[in-house]
Write a protein that holds these residues in place. Structure first.
Motif, PDB file in Angstrom:
ATOM      1  N   LYS A   2       0.859  -1.188   0.000  1.00  0.00           N
ATOM      2  CA  LYS A   2       0.000   0.000   0.000  1.00  0.00           C
ATOM      3  C   LYS A   2       0.889   1.230   0.000  1.00  0.00           C
ATOM      4  N   GLY A   4       0.801   5.188   0.484  1.00  0.00           N
ATOM      5  CA  GLY A   4      -0.061   6.256   1.000  1.00  0.00           C
ATOM      6  C   GLY A   4       0.125   7.562   0.255  1.00  0.00           C
ATOM      7  N   GLY A   5      -0.953   8.325   0.184  1.00  0.00           N
ATOM      8  CA  GLY A   5      -0.898   9.641  -0.451  1.00  0.00           C
ATOM      9  C   GLY A   5       0.073  10.579   0.248  1.00  0.00           C
ATOM     10  N   VAL A 174       3.508   1.555   2.917  1.00  0.00           N
ATOM     11  CA  VAL A 174       4.495   2.623   2.728  1.00  0.00           C
ATOM     12  C   VAL A 174       3.834   3.953   3.071  1.00  0.00           C
ATOM     13  N   THR A 175       4.413   4.670   4.048  1.00  0.00           N
ATOM     14  CA  THR A 175       3.800   5.912   4.502  1.00  0.00           C
ATOM     15  C   THR A 175       4.875   6.965   4.776  1.00  0.00           C
ATOM     16  N   ASP A 176       4.534   8.002   5.552  1.00  0.00           N
ATOM     17  CA  ASP A 176       5.477   9.117   5.752  1.00  0.00           C
ATOM     18  C   ASP A 176       6.149   9.104   7.122  1.00  0.00           C
ATOM     19  N   VAL A 177       6.005   7.995   7.857  1.00  0.00           N
ATOM     20  CA  VAL A 177       6.700   7.854   9.156  1.00  0.00           C
ATOM     21  C   VAL A 177       7.465   6.531   9.146  1.00  0.00           C
ATOM     22  N   MET A 181       5.234   4.551  16.102  1.00  0.00           N
ATOM     23  CA  MET A 181       6.102   5.183  17.103  1.00  0.00           C
ATOM     24  C   MET A 181       5.402   5.264  18.450  1.00  0.00           C
ATOM     25  N   MET A 202      -2.527   0.432  22.344  1.00  0.00           N
ATOM     26  CA  MET A 202      -2.024   1.736  21.874  1.00  0.00           C
ATOM     27  C   MET A 202      -3.136   2.605  21.292  1.00  0.00           C
ATOM     28  N   ILE A 208      -1.690   5.462  19.220  1.00  0.00           N
ATOM     29  CA  ILE A 208      -1.969   5.312  17.783  1.00  0.00           C
ATOM     30  C   ILE A 208      -3.253   6.098  17.520  1.00  0.00           C
ATOM     31  N   GLY A 211      -4.565   8.810  10.957  1.00  0.00           N
ATOM     32  CA  GLY A 211      -4.347   7.971   9.775  1.00  0.00           C
ATOM     33  C   GLY A 211      -3.670   6.642  10.069  1.00  0.00           C
TER      34      GLY A 211
HETATM   35  N1  LIG Z   1       1.845   5.738  16.800  1.00  0.00           N
HETATM   36  C1  LIG Z   1       2.030   6.353  15.626  1.00  0.00           C
HETATM   37  N2  LIG Z   1       3.221   6.198  14.987  1.00  0.00           N
HETATM   38  C2  LIG Z   1       3.443   6.814  13.804  1.00  0.00           C
HETATM   39  N3  LIG Z   1       2.544   7.604  13.157  1.00  0.00           N
HETATM   40  C3  LIG Z   1       1.339   7.780  13.736  1.00  0.00           C
HETATM   41  C4  LIG Z   1       1.024   7.154  14.996  1.00  0.00           C
HETATM   42  N4  LIG Z   1      -0.241   7.494  15.320  1.00  0.00           N
HETATM   43  C5  LIG Z   1      -0.680   8.290  14.361  1.00  0.00           C
HETATM   44  N5  LIG Z   1       0.238   8.480  13.390  1.00  0.00           N
HETATM   45  C6  LIG Z   1       0.043   9.343  12.217  1.00  0.00           C
HETATM   46  O1  LIG Z   1      -0.274   8.537  11.084  1.00  0.00           O
HETATM   47  C7  LIG Z   1       0.197   9.246   9.927  1.00  0.00           C
HETATM   48  C8  LIG Z   1       0.196   8.327   8.710  1.00  0.00           C
HETATM   49  O2  LIG Z   1      -1.143   8.180   8.257  1.00  0.00           O
HETATM   50  P1  LIG Z   1      -1.690   9.022   6.980  1.00  0.00           P
HETATM   51  O3  LIG Z   1      -1.355  10.454   7.162  1.00  0.00           O
HETATM   52  O4  LIG Z   1      -3.118   8.657   6.792  1.00  0.00           O
HETATM   53  O5  LIG Z   1      -0.776   8.471   5.835  1.00  0.00           O
HETATM   54  P2  LIG Z   1      -1.035   7.745   4.424  1.00  0.00           P
HETATM   55  O6  LIG Z   1      -1.419   8.824   3.459  1.00  0.00           O
HETATM   56  O7  LIG Z   1       0.324   7.156   4.141  1.00  0.00           O
HETATM   57  O8  LIG Z   1      -2.102   6.713   4.567  1.00  0.00           O
HETATM   58  C9  LIG Z   1       1.558   9.752  10.386  1.00  0.00           C
HETATM   59  O9  LIG Z   1       2.036  10.807   9.598  1.00  0.00           O
HETATM   60  C10 LIG Z   1       1.261  10.175  11.824  1.00  0.00           C
HETATM   61  O10 LIG Z   1       0.864  11.526  11.884  1.00  0.00           O
END
Ligand SMILES: Nc1ncnc2c1ncn2[C@@H]1O[C@H](COP(=O)(O)OP(=O)(O)O)[C@@H](O)[C@H]1O
Ligand SMILES: CC(=O)N[C@@H](CCC(=O)OP(=O)(O)O)C(=O)O
Length: 256
Positions: A2, A4-5, A174-177, A181, A202, A208, A211
């Protein structure tokens, strides 16, 4: 996989070159992509208002027109083009094409409108595309069982359903973090492995949120089936795909 945007624009060409390299080694990639930020941008330009309820976009027919245009058009074709620049071949389609993704209204459709949950995936079509040597690139728009109604599907949910129906061993998100965490002793750390039970804790504690919730929910739904693990990684990390497949301990692995 996957994509992500949140991370699509930042994906380096080496990300797609890695995918080509894996294909040459016989490792097949199937991509389901998002594009939430691009949809929001176009809705804003057109002056169409929409919000989110628990991470799902409130979707009426006007919003769905934009979702379909941006996901199946702009974003889907951009990914196809970038893969093909590496010399690999990609075929872009949405859940509408060949009844690839069948959907029904989500339980809270009275709040979010035309948002779908996946009921069926045409796995034979995906396998056929793969057997012809193309990397399938799938936009998460689905069709109702009668083929008349379109649904907007969260891309994490769609990717988890495609992974389950294909019976793949691993789903890479695949995302932006750099993974899931958690703040430990005042310091933010990436958790190398988390279990389903830890995820529930969490979410309850608020570690958590946003997104990340649909990602971990999709992960839980698919690792209760045939998929053995889901790995959450940052797309801008160099050679992230080969690192995941070599098991170099990158990102967060979600296991039963
Ligand atoms: N425990 C966590 N660890 C890392 N990121 C988290 C956590 N909880 C929430 N997030 C958020 O989830 C985001 C990724 O989801 P999202 O913005 O929907 O990305 P995508 O477009 O890749 O689906 C991260 O940028 C972060 O802000
Ligand atoms: C129902 C719903 O919320 N659909 C999402 C589909 C795109 C998506 O999920 O994109 P990301 O992976 O980039 O978030 C939306 O309209 O934004």
């Amino acid at each position: 996989m996957k994509c992500g945007g949140s991370t699509l624009a930042a994906l380096p060409i080496s990300f797609f070159e890695d995918m080509r390299q894996l294909q040459d080694e016989g490792i097949v990639t199937v991509i389901v992509h998002g594009g939430g930020p691009a949809i929001s941008e176009t809705l804003g330009k057109l002056g169409i208002e929409s919000g989110f309820v628990n991470g799902l976009r409130v979707t009426n027919e006007a919003v769905l027109d934009v979702v379909e245009m941006v996901l199946s058009g702009q974003i889907n074709k951009e990914i196809v083009r970038r893969i093909q620049l590496t010399g690999a071949m990609a075929l872009g389609l949405s859940g509408v094409d060949g009844h690839l993704i069948e959907a029904k209204p989500v339980a809270n459709s009275h709040e979010v409108g035309l948002v779908g949950d996946v009921t069926k995936v045409n796995a034979e079509l995906i396998q056929g595309i793969v057997s012809m040597g193309y990397i399938p690139v799938i936009a998460p728009v689905g069709l109702g069982a009668d083929g008349g109604q379109r649904y907007n599907i969260n891309a994490d949910t769609a990717a988890g359903a495609v992974a389950s129906h294909l019976g793949v061993e691993q789903m890479v998100v695949v995302t932006d973090v750099p993974g899931i965490m958690k703040t430990v002793d005042g310091e933010k750390r990436v958790l190398p492995v988390v279990s389903v039970a830890e995820i529930e804790e969490m979410i309850a504690s608020g570690d958590i949120y946003g997104g990340m919730i649909p990602k971990v929910r999709a992960a839980i739904a698919c690792i209760q089936g045939r998929v053995q693990e889901v790995v959450i990684v940052n797309g801008s990390e160099p050679n992230v795909l080969s690192k995941v497949l070599k098991g170099t301990g990158i990102g967060t692995r979600i296991v039963r």
